[in-house]
Scaffold this motif. Structure first.
Motif, mmCIF file in Angstrom:
data_model
loop_
_atom_site.group_PDB
_atom_site.id
_atom_site.type_symbol
_atom_site.label_atom_id
_atom_site.label_comp_id
_atom_site.label_asym_id
_atom_site.label_seq_id
_atom_site.Cartn_x
_atom_site.Cartn_y
_atom_site.Cartn_z
ATOM 1 N N ALA A 191 0.852 -1.194 0.000
ATOM 2 C CA ALA A 191 0.000 0.000 0.000
ATOM 3 C C ALA A 191 0.886 1.241 0.000
ATOM 4 O O ALA A 191 1.969 1.246 0.600
ATOM 5 N N PHE A 192 0.413 2.285 -0.665
ATOM 6 C CA PHE A 192 1.208 3.504 -0.746
ATOM 7 C C PHE A 192 0.291 4.693 -1.014
ATOM 8 O O PHE A 192 -0.870 4.539 -1.424
ATOM 9 N N VAL A 193 0.817 5.881 -0.760
ATOM 10 C CA VAL A 193 0.084 7.131 -0.938
ATOM 11 C C VAL A 193 0.556 7.781 -2.230
ATOM 12 O O VAL A 193 1.770 7.849 -2.493
ATOM 13 N N ILE A 194 -0.389 8.258 -3.039
ATOM 14 C CA ILE A 194 -0.019 8.955 -4.270
ATOM 15 C C ILE A 194 -0.660 10.340 -4.321
ATOM 16 O O ILE A 194 -1.726 10.577 -3.747
ATOM 17 N N SER A 195 0.004 11.237 -5.018
ATOM 18 C CA SER A 195 -0.554 12.562 -5.284
ATOM 19 C C SER A 195 -1.535 12.469 -6.448
ATOM 20 O O SER A 195 -1.692 11.414 -7.074
ATOM 21 N N ALA A 196 -2.161 13.593 -6.766
ATOM 22 C CA ALA A 196 -3.102 13.611 -7.895
ATOM 23 C C ALA A 196 -2.404 13.282 -9.204
ATOM 24 O O ALA A 196 -3.026 12.769 -10.138
ATOM 25 N N ALA A 197 -1.098 13.548 -9.274
ATOM 26 C CA ALA A 197 -0.328 13.243 -10.482
ATOM 27 C C ALA A 197 0.159 11.800 -10.499
ATOM 28 O O ALA A 197 0.832 11.378 -11.447
ATOM 29 N N GLY A 198 -0.169 11.027 -9.448
ATOM 30 C CA GLY A 198 0.235 9.630 -9.389
ATOM 31 C C GLY A 198 1.609 9.402 -8.804
ATOM 32 O O GLY A 198 2.111 8.276 -8.807
ATOM 33 N N SER A 212 8.415 7.549 -7.249
ATOM 34 C CA SER A 212 8.022 6.761 -8.423
ATOM 35 C C SER A 212 6.586 7.127 -8.808
ATOM 36 O O SER A 212 5.860 7.741 -8.034
ATOM 37 N N VAL A 213 6.208 6.744 -10.008
ATOM 38 C CA VAL A 213 4.893 7.146 -10.519
ATOM 39 C C VAL A 213 4.009 5.925 -10.726
ATOM 40 O O VAL A 213 4.411 4.945 -11.364
ATOM 41 N N PHE A 214 2.807 5.980 -10.174
ATOM 42 C CA PHE A 214 1.809 4.925 -10.347
ATOM 43 C C PHE A 214 0.815 5.385 -11.408
ATOM 44 O O PHE A 214 0.154 6.406 -11.242
ATOM 45 N N ARG A 215 0.716 4.604 -12.479
ATOM 46 C CA ARG A 215 -0.207 4.956 -13.569
ATOM 47 C C ARG A 215 -1.318 3.927 -13.719
ATOM 48 O O ARG A 215 -1.926 3.812 -14.776
ATOM 49 N N GLY A 216 -1.561 3.210 -12.633
ATOM 50 C CA GLY A 216 -2.568 2.169 -12.683
ATOM 51 C C GLY A 216 -1.926 0.836 -12.980
ATOM 52 O O GLY A 216 -1.007 0.757 -13.796
ATOM 53 N N GLU A 217 -2.390 -0.193 -12.302
ATOM 54 C CA GLU A 217 -1.831 -1.529 -12.508
ATOM 55 C C GLU A 217 -2.846 -2.550 -12.027
ATOM 56 O O GLU A 217 -3.510 -2.353 -10.999
ATOM 57 N N ALA A 218 -2.965 -3.643 -12.759
ATOM 58 C CA ALA A 218 -3.904 -4.694 -12.377
ATOM 59 C C ALA A 218 -3.570 -5.191 -10.975
ATOM 60 O O ALA A 218 -2.404 -5.352 -10.608
ATOM 61 N N GLY A 219 -4.612 -5.435 -10.204
ATOM 62 C CA GLY A 219 -4.420 -5.951 -8.860
ATOM 63 C C GLY A 219 -4.292 -4.887 -7.795
ATOM 64 O O GLY A 219 -4.103 -5.199 -6.619
ATOM 65 N N VAL A 222 -7.454 1.972 -6.047
ATOM 66 C CA VAL A 222 -7.203 3.341 -5.602
ATOM 67 C C VAL A 222 -8.324 3.779 -4.661
ATOM 68 O O VAL A 222 -9.506 3.677 -4.997
ATOM 69 N N HIS A 223 -7.935 4.261 -3.477
ATOM 70 C CA HIS A 223 -8.891 4.714 -2.462
ATOM 71 C C HIS A 223 -8.677 6.215 -2.232
ATOM 72 O O HIS A 223 -7.743 6.611 -1.522
ATOM 73 N N PRO A 224 -9.506 7.080 -2.837
ATOM 74 C CA PRO A 224 -9.313 8.524 -2.681
ATOM 75 C C PRO A 224 -9.480 8.966 -1.226
ATOM 76 O O PRO A 224 -10.309 8.423 -0.496
ATOM 77 N N CYS A 225 -8.672 9.938 -0.836
ATOM 78 C CA CYS A 225 -8.859 10.614 0.452
ATOM 79 C C CYS A 225 -9.849 11.740 0.179
ATOM 80 O O CYS A 225 -9.497 12.729 -0.477
ATOM 81 N N VAL A 232 -4.868 6.610 -1.419
ATOM 82 C CA VAL A 232 -4.132 5.442 -0.960
ATOM 83 C C VAL A 232 -4.379 4.339 -1.978
ATOM 84 O O VAL A 232 -5.521 4.071 -2.357
ATOM 85 N N VAL A 233 -3.305 3.723 -2.448
ATOM 86 C CA VAL A 233 -3.394 2.613 -3.385
ATOM 87 C C VAL A 233 -3.020 1.347 -2.629
ATOM 88 O O VAL A 233 -1.988 1.304 -1.953
ATOM 89 N N ALA A 234 -3.851 0.304 -2.719
ATOM 90 C CA ALA A 234 -3.580 -0.947 -2.011
ATOM 91 C C ALA A 234 -3.792 -2.126 -2.950
ATOM 92 O O ALA A 234 -4.699 -2.135 -3.778
ATOM 93 N N ALA A 235 -2.923 -3.125 -2.814
ATOM 94 C CA ALA A 235 -3.042 -4.337 -3.615
ATOM 95 C C ALA A 235 -4.251 -5.150 -3.147
ATOM 96 O O ALA A 235 -4.619 -5.130 -1.970
ATOM 97 N N SER A 236 -4.832 -5.882 -4.075
ATOM 98 C CA SER A 236 -5.971 -6.732 -3.726
ATOM 99 C C SER A 236 -5.524 -8.152 -3.383
ATOM 100 O O SER A 236 -6.335 -8.998 -3.039
ATOM 101 N N THR A 237 -4.203 -8.417 -3.490
ATOM 102 C CA THR A 237 -3.649 -9.713 -3.131
ATOM 103 C C THR A 237 -2.357 -9.516 -2.346
ATOM 104 O O THR A 237 -1.702 -8.479 -2.481
#
Length: 243
Positions: A191-198, A212-219, A222-225, A232-237
């Protein structure tokens, strides 16, 4: 062969992720609450003192000094060009100092100088000036002020319906991590925190490091604050990449 990721029961991760979203949102809103105070005080000065001068903005200093320290490493008001009668460009900006005495940031604000600091091009100024109610810029290395890895949070200041400048605060990423990483570590998946720019701000895994930049990834989910340019982005596995 590497083992496939282990599914995590939804209820096992849902509560910790919810706590992380809540804690991170609370932490960031605390800084924006301070900026709302600075905004209100500055707007009152702009409405009641005409023409506004650098000396008038000195009235902000007790408020700014009171909030320096803790998360906030720098804070102030950045005037829209042409706002002040005696300084076409001006920052009423103060920084935290280890001995405890606030230090004013001084920059070359002469447009004719080769070292002129045109702050209007920075995201933390451009966002509010273009209508964004809350802007979070970074993380970035603040070579112009502190040489620290930082976030800048900012809000627009208006008076009489006109934009007059920006109230902003710097937060060192290391201080932000100290406030939020403990709750991220309670999440049983990456799990990690990202800005609006990812851009990653803080993380519980070496797979997603700060900057680093998160641009979306399977699994990943994204949980908006709510109400903030942060998620907050968290893995589903469960993932072997967490460390």
């Amino acid at each position: 062969m590497p083992q496939p990721p282990t599914p995590i029961p939804p209820t096992a991760a849902t509560a910790p992720v919810g706590r992380a979203v809540s804690r991170i949102g609370e932490t960031v809103r605390g800084v924006f609450t301070v900026l709302d105070e600075v905004r209100a005080r500055t707007a009152a000065l702009a409405r009641t003192r005409r023409p506004l001068t650098r000396g008038d903005l000195a009235a902000l200093r007790p408020l700014l000094f009171r909030h320096l320290g803790g998360l906030i490493a720098g804070i102030g008001f950045i005037a829209a060009p042409g706002l002040l009668a005696d300084a076409p460009w001006y920052l009423e900006w103060w920084q935290d100092d280890p001995p405890g005495t606030p230090v004013q940031l001084l920059r070359d604000l002469d447009p004719a100088s080769s070292a002129f600091y045109d702050y209007t091009h920075w995201e933390w100024y451009a966002g509010p000036s273009e209508g964004a109610e809350r802007t979070i810029c970074g993380p970035y290395v603040d070579y112009l002020c502190t040489d620290e890895y930082s976030l800048t949070l900012s809000v627009p200041v208006t008076a009489g319906g006109a934009f007059v400048g920006v109230a902003a605060a710097d937060v060192f990423v290391r201080r932000f991590e100290g406030a939020v990483v403990p709750v991220l570590r309670e999440v049983p998946v990456p799990a990690f925190v990202i800005s609006a720019a990812g851009r990653v701000v803080a993380s519980n895994t070496a797979r997603w490091i700060g900057g680093s930049v998160f641009r979306g990834e399977a699994g990943f989910v994204v949980h908006p604050c709510d109400g903030l340019p942060l998620s907050v982005v968290a893995a589903s596995t469960a993932s072997p990449l967490r460390s």
